[in-house]
Design a protein around this motif. Sequence first.
Motif, PDB file in Angstrom:
ATOM      1  N   SER A 172       1.555   6.434  -6.062  1.00  0.00           N
ATOM      2  CA  SER A 172       0.981   6.094  -5.090  1.00  0.00           C
ATOM      3  C   SER A 172       0.135   4.941  -5.383  1.00  0.00           C
ATOM      4  CB  SER A 172      -0.314   6.996  -4.773  1.00  0.00           C
ATOM      5  OG  SER A 172      -0.991   7.241  -6.124  1.00  0.00           O
ATOM      6  N   GLU A 173       0.015   4.636  -6.599  1.00  0.00           N
ATOM      7  CA  GLU A 173      -0.557   3.280  -6.751  1.00  0.00           C
ATOM      8  C   GLU A 173       0.231   2.124  -7.302  1.00  0.00           C
ATOM      9  OE1 GLU A 173      -3.643   2.373  -6.741  1.00  0.00           O
ATOM     10  OE2 GLU A 173      -4.270   4.592  -6.019  1.00  0.00           O
ATOM     11  N   ARG A 174       1.738   2.523  -7.339  1.00  0.00           N
ATOM     12  CA  ARG A 174       2.959   1.590  -7.517  1.00  0.00           C
ATOM     13  C   ARG A 174       2.681   0.725  -8.803  1.00  0.00           C
ATOM     14  NH1 ARG A 174       5.859   0.099  -2.891  1.00  0.00           N
ATOM     15  NH2 ARG A 174       6.070  -1.864  -3.635  1.00  0.00           N
TER      16      ARG A 174
ATOM     17  N   ASP B 154       3.264   5.819 -11.678  1.00  0.00           N
ATOM     18  CA  ASP B 154       2.229   6.329 -10.777  1.00  0.00           C
ATOM     19  C   ASP B 154       2.701   5.868  -9.267  1.00  0.00           C
ATOM     20  OD1 ASP B 154       0.157   6.533  -8.844  1.00  0.00           O
ATOM     21  OD2 ASP B 154      -1.551   6.041 -10.269  1.00  0.00           O
TER      22      ASP B 154
ATOM     23  N   ARG C  38       0.853  -1.171   0.006  1.00  0.00           N
ATOM     24  CA  ARG C  38       0.142   0.048   0.155  1.00  0.00           C
ATOM     25  C   ARG C  38       0.777   1.332  -0.077  1.00  0.00           C
ATOM     26  NH1 ARG C  38      -2.821  -0.877   4.443  1.00  0.00           N
ATOM     27  NH2 ARG C  38      -4.287  -2.222   3.358  1.00  0.00           N
ATOM     28  N   ARG C  39       2.107   1.113   0.218  1.00  0.00           N
ATOM     29  CA  ARG C  39       3.075   2.211   0.568  1.00  0.00           C
ATOM     30  C   ARG C  39       3.185   2.770  -0.982  1.00  0.00           C
ATOM     31  NH1 ARG C  39       7.096   0.037   4.866  1.00  0.00           N
ATOM     32  NH2 ARG C  39       5.853  -0.202   6.600  1.00  0.00           N
ATOM     33  N   SER C  40       3.519   4.164  -0.938  1.00  0.00           N
ATOM     34  CA  SER C  40       3.839   4.768  -2.396  1.00  0.00           C
ATOM     35  C   SER C  40       5.379   4.468  -2.667  1.00  0.00           C
ATOM     36  CB  SER C  40       3.536   6.245  -2.212  1.00  0.00           C
ATOM     37  OG  SER C  40       2.113   6.537  -1.701  1.00  0.00           O
TER      38      SER C  40
ATOM     39  N   THR D  37       2.336  16.083  -8.516  1.00  0.00           N
ATOM     40  CA  THR D  37       2.653  15.522  -6.988  1.00  0.00           C
ATOM     41  C   THR D  37       2.590  13.999  -7.032  1.00  0.00           C
ATOM     42  OG1 THR D  37       0.664  15.537  -6.012  1.00  0.00           O
ATOM     43  CG2 THR D  37       1.988  17.515  -5.949  1.00  0.00           C
ATOM     44  N   ASN D  38       2.458  13.255  -8.192  1.00  0.00           N
ATOM     45  CA  ASN D  38       2.126  11.941  -8.219  1.00  0.00           C
ATOM     46  C   ASN D  38       2.682  11.130  -9.188  1.00  0.00           C
ATOM     47  OD1 ASN D  38       0.553   9.932  -6.837  1.00  0.00           O
ATOM     48  ND2 ASN D  38      -0.365   9.264  -8.590  1.00  0.00           N
TER      49      ASN D  38
END
Length: 287
Positions: free
Chosen positions: A68-70, A66, A13-15, A59-60
Amino acid sequence: MLLASRFWKELFRRSWKPLAFPTDGFTRIPADVKIEEETIPGYVASRYYPVRIGEILHTNYQLARDLSERRHVALKLFTDSKSIGAEKETEINVFNLIDKTLKIRPGRKALDTSKRPGEPVLCDFGLAQYLDDGIEHRIGIQPNVYRAPEIILDIPWTYSVDIWNVGCMIWDAFEGVHLFTGHDPELKAYRGRAHFAEMTGLLGPLPPSLLARAALRSKFYSDHDEWCAGTPLPDPRPLEKRLTVLSGEDRDLFLRFMRKVLQWEPEKCSTAAEFAKDEWILKHAEW
């Protein structure tokens, strides 16, 4: 077991952390040397966003990642410029229009993001045109190396230019090199005259019936229908001598398919519906 499961869920879940890229240790290209889109005739800098290696967008997104979604993604960038015109709206409107088509259409799934590497995805609709509007279309479209003869000669075009476009892309996918480059040896950049010369080397002389419709005829041919574009015509080299990756029946079927795609005269080009029944397509289709 439950603790381990929670650990892995939390871990994934970690970015992702942004990648760090070196700022030295490589050869820099002088600012006055033109590359990529800068070599295109009519290039306007304000139409392009100068993405920097390692830059993080919104910022992503860093490059194609991506955070945040890895996952890896494809990004479409638009500059906030009047020179873009209605391309941004067209991009969204055409995507939505295709998205509303019947789900049973064979190519419908190509609009969705592919889950398997290498699968084609329909995208980049900024210059897409509606052809059932009764208007004569002459606007310049298509990436340089995939331009159809009608585009280069300024002849009113229709769906057949897409068939030519797709055929050239399929060739590239198999051979790993462009069927046409349009590289002008004198100007060291893409030019229509070099592209057209390559087409002539592959397909032979341009039919007079097509030449008569060309608004840019005088750029390529004299009043006596002699080549006068200022660059030499290459020696004839048909598809049979250029294809290196197939053999046997696959080779014969593929060449037959390509000959139906690459037609000087758009009226002689097969339609998309006809290609759906092509022997080579049917042999490898998964729909």
